[in-house]
Design a protein around this motif. Sequence first.
Motif, short mmCIF file in Angstrom:
data_model
loop_
_atom_site.label_atom_id
_atom_site.label_comp_id
_atom_site.label_asym_id
_atom_site.label_seq_id
_atom_site.Cartn_x
_atom_site.Cartn_y
_atom_site.Cartn_z
N ALA A 38 0.77 -1.14 -0.07
CA ALA A 38 0.12 0.16 -0.02
C ALA A 38 0.82 1.14 0.04
CB ALA A 38 -0.88 0.07 1.21
N ARG A 39 1.74 1.35 0.85
CA ARG A 39 2.64 2.48 0.80
C ARG A 39 4.04 2.04 1.01
NH1 ARG A 39 -0.82 2.72 4.90
NH2 ARG A 39 0.58 2.35 6.39
N VAL A 40 4.76 2.61 0.02
CA VAL A 40 6.17 2.07 -0.47
C VAL A 40 6.97 3.34 -0.36
CG1 VAL A 40 7.53 1.05 -2.36
CG2 VAL A 40 5.09 0.24 -1.99
N LEU A 41 8.43 3.15 0.23
CA LEU A 41 9.37 4.15 0.21
C LEU A 41 10.48 3.46 -0.49
CD1 LEU A 41 10.47 6.76 1.27
CD2 LEU A 41 11.27 5.88 2.98
N VAL A 42 11.14 4.19 -1.52
CA VAL A 42 12.36 3.72 -2.19
C VAL A 42 13.30 4.63 -1.98
CG1 VAL A 42 13.16 3.38 -4.59
CG2 VAL A 42 10.71 2.74 -4.28
N VAL A 43 14.18 4.22 -1.30
CA VAL A 43 15.66 4.95 -1.21
C VAL A 43 16.85 5.15 -2.17
CG1 VAL A 43 17.48 5.55 0.79
CG2 VAL A 43 15.00 4.57 1.18
N ALA A 44 16.92 6.19 -2.58
CA ALA A 44 17.96 6.04 -3.78
C ALA A 44 19.18 6.86 -3.22
CB ALA A 44 17.31 6.88 -4.91
N PRO A 45 20.22 6.43 -3.23
CA PRO A 45 21.69 7.07 -2.95
C PRO A 45 21.67 8.65 -3.81
CG PRO A 45 22.16 5.08 -3.45
CD PRO A 45 20.75 4.97 -3.95
N HIS A 46 21.26 8.35 -5.40
CA HIS A 46 21.24 9.37 -6.38
C HIS A 46 20.35 9.10 -7.26
CE1 HIS A 46 25.56 8.02 -5.56
NE2 HIS A 46 25.57 9.29 -5.45
N PRO A 47 19.41 10.19 -7.69
CA PRO A 47 18.37 10.04 -8.62
C PRO A 47 18.78 9.19 -9.77
CG PRO A 47 18.94 12.56 -7.93
CD PRO A 47 19.92 11.65 -7.44
N ASP A 48 18.16 8.27 -10.15
CA ASP A 48 18.23 7.31 -11.21
C ASP A 48 18.57 5.95 -10.64
OD1 ASP A 48 21.17 7.09 -10.91
OD2 ASP A 48 21.51 7.61 -12.95
N ASP A 49 19.18 5.83 -9.43
CA ASP A 49 19.36 4.44 -8.76
C ASP A 49 18.04 3.77 -8.64
OD1 ASP A 49 22.34 4.68 -8.85
OD2 ASP A 49 22.31 5.94 -6.76
N GLU A 50 17.26 4.42 -8.24
CA GLU A 50 15.69 3.96 -8.03
C GLU A 50 15.07 3.34 -9.34
OE1 GLU A 50 16.63 7.01 -8.29
OE2 GLU A 50 14.82 8.03 -9.07
N VAL A 51 15.41 4.10 -10.35
CA VAL A 51 15.02 3.62 -11.67
C VAL A 51 15.76 2.29 -12.15
CG1 VAL A 51 14.44 4.14 -14.02
CG2 VAL A 51 14.33 5.74 -12.27
N LEU A 52 17.03 2.39 -12.14
CA LEU A 52 18.02 1.31 -12.46
C LEU A 52 17.47 0.16 -11.49
CD1 LEU A 52 21.39 3.18 -12.83
CD2 LEU A 52 20.09 1.89 -14.67
N GLY A 53 17.29 0.33 -10.28
CA GLY A 53 17.28 -0.86 -9.46
C GLY A 53 15.68 -1.45 -9.28
N CYS A 54 14.89 -0.57 -9.29
CA CYS A 54 13.56 -1.19 -9.06
C CYS A 54 12.53 -0.17 -9.90
CB CYS A 54 13.25 -1.18 -7.65
SG CYS A 54 13.42 0.21 -6.69
N GLY A 55 12.91 0.45 -10.84
CA GLY A 55 11.84 1.25 -11.73
C GLY A 55 10.67 0.36 -12.17
N ALA A 56 10.68 -0.76 -12.61
CA ALA A 56 9.69 -1.61 -13.27
C ALA A 56 8.98 -2.08 -11.83
CB ALA A 56 10.09 -2.89 -13.96
N THR A 57 9.29 -2.35 -10.62
CA THR A 57 8.55 -2.80 -9.61
C THR A 57 7.74 -1.53 -9.06
OG1 THR A 57 10.16 -4.44 -9.02
CG2 THR A 57 8.76 -3.54 -7.28
N ILE A 58 8.51 -0.25 -9.04
CA ILE A 58 7.51 0.91 -8.83
C ILE A 58 6.39 1.04 -9.65
CG2 ILE A 58 7.81 3.32 -8.80
CD1 ILE A 58 10.97 3.10 -7.98
N ALA A 59 6.55 1.11 -11.08
CA ALA A 59 5.65 1.08 -11.91
C ALA A 59 4.45 -0.08 -11.68
CB ALA A 59 6.19 0.97 -13.35
#
Lengths: 239, 239, 239, 239, 239, 239
Positions: C14-35
């Motif tokens: 329901a509520r998800v927090l994604v912690v990225a060291p730098h912007p773009d790490d969250e997309v590389l690491g789990c962008g498709a899961t976020i989507a």
Amino acid sequence: MSGPMTDAMIPGAARVLVVAPHPDDEVLGCGATIARLAAHGAEVTVVAACADLPPLYGADVAPQVEAEARAAHAVLGVHRSVFLDLPSVEVSRGPVAVLNGGLQRVVDETRPELVLIPFPDRHVDHKAVFDAAMVVTRPIGAGTGIRTVAMYETVSETFWNAPGAEPAFVPTWSVDVTATIDAKIEAFGRFASQLQAFPGPRSVEALRALALFRGSQSSMPYAEAFQIARMTSPAGGCA
Amino acid sequence: MSGPMTDAMIPGAARVLVVAPHPDDEVLGCGATIARLAAHGAEVTVVAACADLPPLYGADVAPQVEAEARAAHAVLGVHRSVFLDLPSVEVSRGPVAVLNGGLQRVVDETRPELVLIPFPDRHVDHKAVFDAAMVVTRPIGAGTGIRTVAMYETVSETFWNAPGAEPAFVPTWSVDVTATIDAKIEAFGRFASQLQAFPGPRSVEALRALALFRGSQSSMPYAEAFQIARMTSPAGGCA
Amino acid sequence: MSGPMTDAMIPGAARVLVVAPHPDDEVLGCGATIARLAAHGAEVTVVAACADLPPLYGADVAPQVEAEARAAHAVLGVHRSVFLDLPSVEVSRGPVAVLNGGLQRVVDETRPELVLIPFPDRHVDHKAVFDAAMVVTRPIGAGTGIRTVAMYETVSETFWNAPGAEPAFVPTWSVDVTATIDAKIEAFGRFASQLQAFPGPRSVEALRALALFRGSQSSMPYAEAFQIARMTSPAGGCA
Amino acid sequence: MSGPMTDAMIPGAARVLVVAPHPDDEVLGCGATIARLAAHGAEVTVVAACADLPPLYGADVAPQVEAEARAAHAVLGVHRSVFLDLPSVEVSRGPVAVLNGGLQRVVDETRPELVLIPFPDRHVDHKAVFDAAMVVTRPIGAGTGIRTVAMYETVSETFWNAPGAEPAFVPTWSVDVTATIDAKIEAFGRFASQLQAFPGPRSVEALRALALFRGSQSSMPYAEAFQIARMTSPAGGCA
Amino acid sequence: MSGPMTDAMIPGAARVLVVAPHPDDEVLGCGATIARLAAHGAEVTVVAACADLPPLYGADVAPQVEAEARAAHAVLGVHRSVFLDLPSVEVSRGPVAVLNGGLQRVVDETRPELVLIPFPDRHVDHKAVFDAAMVVTRPIGAGTGIRTVAMYETVSETFWNAPGAEPAFVPTWSVDVTATIDAKIEAFGRFASQLQAFPGPRSVEALRALALFRGSQSSMPYAEAFQIARMTSPAGGCA
Amino acid sequence: MSGPMTDAMIPGAARVLVVAPHPDDEVLGCGATIARLAAHGAEVTVVAACADLPPLYGADVAPQVEAEARAAHAVLGVHRSVFLDLPSVEVSRGPVAVLNGGLQRVVDETRPELVLIPFPDRHVDHKAVFDAAMVVTRPIGAGTGIRTVAMYETVSETFWNAPGAEPAFVPTWSVDVTATIDAKIEAFGRFASQLQAFPGPRSVEALRALALFRGSQSSMPYAEAFQIARMTSPAGGCA
């Protein structure tokens, strides 16, 4: 010393022994490296330990797989193919001396510089063959001529160990196989019964993706990855 | 590609970079391998990251150690010695870019094929220099020319990690140094302040015993042992 | 308890927090899961810890990357984007309380059930942000509402640790992202400066190959893989 | 409680059991510690699990090795020698109860405080005997009297595991054996068939170098090293 | 050598040093072992590295905690309490020499045989103090008198590392504390601000359950568990 | 998809398979989780692989234990109990296909979403059953419906592995069992021959302490802890 022509980028590239638990593991794990080595003049021997024998399997299975393997090996440029014909699934329960002895004979005959062996993964035969391969490649006696022993990954099986409770495949060596990835995929296609449709782990797409992923870890288009078990640099002359 | 004459048994032997946290670590860890490589025509560069600087150390310490290091390097056949002169013990607290930048410049200048780096052990400087060395040898950009990155052991420090809670040095690569173990011991003798009496870990007896023990693990009279961090085999021609 | 509509296959969606060291790490690491999560009704917050600030970077870099990140987040369906603007490369040298405090505030505001964090890999900022993320997600106080903390892989960086001497990413959790892999790649395309040409590890081909490889390990067409750091199942009612 | 005279520096030194896969492993692994313990009044029992039996070995092999072992034990001051005579190489395939039962009887008879066992290394018998030894020393029933279970290294075999895929010997306990290293080497000399010429791992030179190297890790002239598997401090009185 | 009266079951029980990151960690981690050792005549010194100082904490916090610690130490029979008063949370960012130097002085003054140190866990101060403690207990110089260095677990913090990516506490040594578990709980009660209500990890119930669980692993009613970092048995006489 | 009523906090809670090496392991390892799942509507199947058969055990042992297990299962709300009746202690020596085949049939019949299996610990049967369970839960074919495979701890056995040389149980998943810890203890009471008096590891006090300790690690009153071997989130709809 290496022969007149070998791959300058691969340590011990003149005489290579690939140990496969079952025919096809050598193609999945390092087929493109085999093709690269052979193309550069290496004498590559493949020894397959197990065969799918009766009563667990039909009597026609093993001969067919062996024929497929020979066809695949031809694609890759394998110099010699040896089939020990030990019983799949049950090899770990047989006398230790039978498996070890079979592999030892091939080591003695081929005097390899480079030995590629399976990672000890989910499959009980992979564990047994890994263990035997580590024994026959010990750096004593004839084994002192071996410069590198490296473990390859067998798609899917290698990734079904339990993290933390069992070893994980963590590669240390990347081999650029851009020139031979197609040969690997063609060779695997010779195993009619093994090739899966996407998204199976033994599909053309998965094999290519694995090579592309391994390549991307080392700035190569396509690579095969290995975990080095032992490398030795005996006293030697200049190249 | 390798140059006209290099050690046929060591992958990437033409241009070698040895990264030392402090001058003398390179001799303890891989002095005999350096001597072997140099004797076979390799161009070996040593870069020492730290110096024992004021206020923690007297002003005369660093210059003396540097002179000792240059003398030791001459014994081993080192081609070039670089001293970054970052402060011992405190280097891990400085800007990351200073240490990384200093090492990067040396990598860029020497374009090494083989890089020997310290194992991340008890000494805080060893950890910091290991980390920086792993960054500047990443297989991207100029780093793609590096074929092997391997960690050496620094007697005593390397064995004072806490088992289970910290990494253990478990070597994968043995280099026969029978021909050059004497040169290593002679070179270490140039560090007047570092050489200990037996049973110190930095005594002649301990250095020789370590080499004999590492040798005995691989059927060599004397060896130095390394843990491979990364090995790559780019597409290449024949040797 | 989860809200009215969430992904039935993902614990704590329901509520998800994604912690990225730098912007773009969250997309590389789990962008498709976020989507995928967003498409199923999750409220996804991304917090990026570091920015490429002067003097190490030009003054225009951080604002541009932030704009790119917001565009990428829009593609993925991110609910809220937070930028802590701590200095890249140097964040590990700053006061612990600043990084931890910044992340803690976001945890307090978002009360996440699922937290995705970076693996502690080659990049010093990834290590620092991993460490802080593990602190603020401890299962005490507000943290007891967090059901899952999982580490994602950041292509290339995650595979440049030294095997044996540093931890290896060994995933325990596979998420099918067949429906959203295209969104991930589209989102990463928003980072104009980051997208590489093949065979770079941050190329479209490499991202797709990684997802296909991770999928093949679990009989999925495309997957993202995570290593679970902690999962808790508090007392609860029925779904 | 300990008896009237024991080694004050070694926990549980009154009654010691050494478990050897094959006769000679106990000398290679901890011969000098045995001699030290015996010299300080300990009652040391050695139990050897396997013998080189027909049909894999000639009928005269086992009796000769047993005679050599008894001679070696006399040098070291061993109190009692037990030979279980299970078949070498094949012991791991026999009924679990036979090996475990044999070792259990010796534990019951000797009620040891300190048990020294092999590290589970390359040799399949070492693995099997390690496993059985860990079972019979569990801290239950008679086992609660055991204060320390520690693994010793068997030169060469212990260093032929595959790093990363198999456990590595990483010692936690160093025993100064300066006073008894000569006895160890003399004892090993009783195994006429096992002693190798230098640079074999079972040469006098290699044994001495290993002890010197292990000593140098702990500021001792000569040491034997162990990896502690379990140590317990039951409620007890004062010494 | 040990003094006239010490615990016969614990190696090196005469002079004991306990290193605590913050006052109370020593009670949580090994309070009952301290009480047992003291009751058997050991001279136990506790050194606490950090204090909760301004500006992160109020000016009255540190003095109150120190008073609580002294009261707790009195319950346990601690011989001497040392407070280094380095700043909590920030100690890892200070000069390495300050923390190491402070601990080194206490080692030099107390010449311990047994040193109990924190496991390097989630808390950044625990990592920093662990690291410094491992440095000052190296088996060189004054450190050669130390017979055992062991890590204790600090409830909760120790179990919040990320499995696989960070080290896990896996004990090797169990100390029966049936006679002193009540003293431990009483001592922890002196830390008014730290004691939690059940089900907090620092509640009376949790402390007792941990001791009962650790005991059940070794057939003891109550135990404290340690992971041995290093044990040495120097040459010595008889007891 | 899950059925009409399941535990909202546990992934894959509709159909659960618990694999026990011997009857009672499932109660020790996850009895309270079974009770919680059953209370929330899950269909829980327990399959016990081994029985204590003649000649190692008396003919009356296995039937009595099976009766005790059925009584315990009734307390927990187990839906179906399967007994494969393979020989205890010797199962690892039998044909691989027998154990694997027996488990595979139960997987095929129950199509579980969640599978709880033993950790591969000191007991040889636990290792064999773990291995077989990992094979039959591979994410291929029928196995793709399994969302979570997790290992439970079996008091005592799980903690008798040799640290460093064998895997350690390091849990990643905590399940609050406050509501069902009493049911677990009641169920274990049905095994008349197994329940020990305190301080045995299989005493009521030890079971309760373990649950309280595991709870304290995650701010729960009582918990059972698991190490996740594999979790998958297939494409799915909303809950």
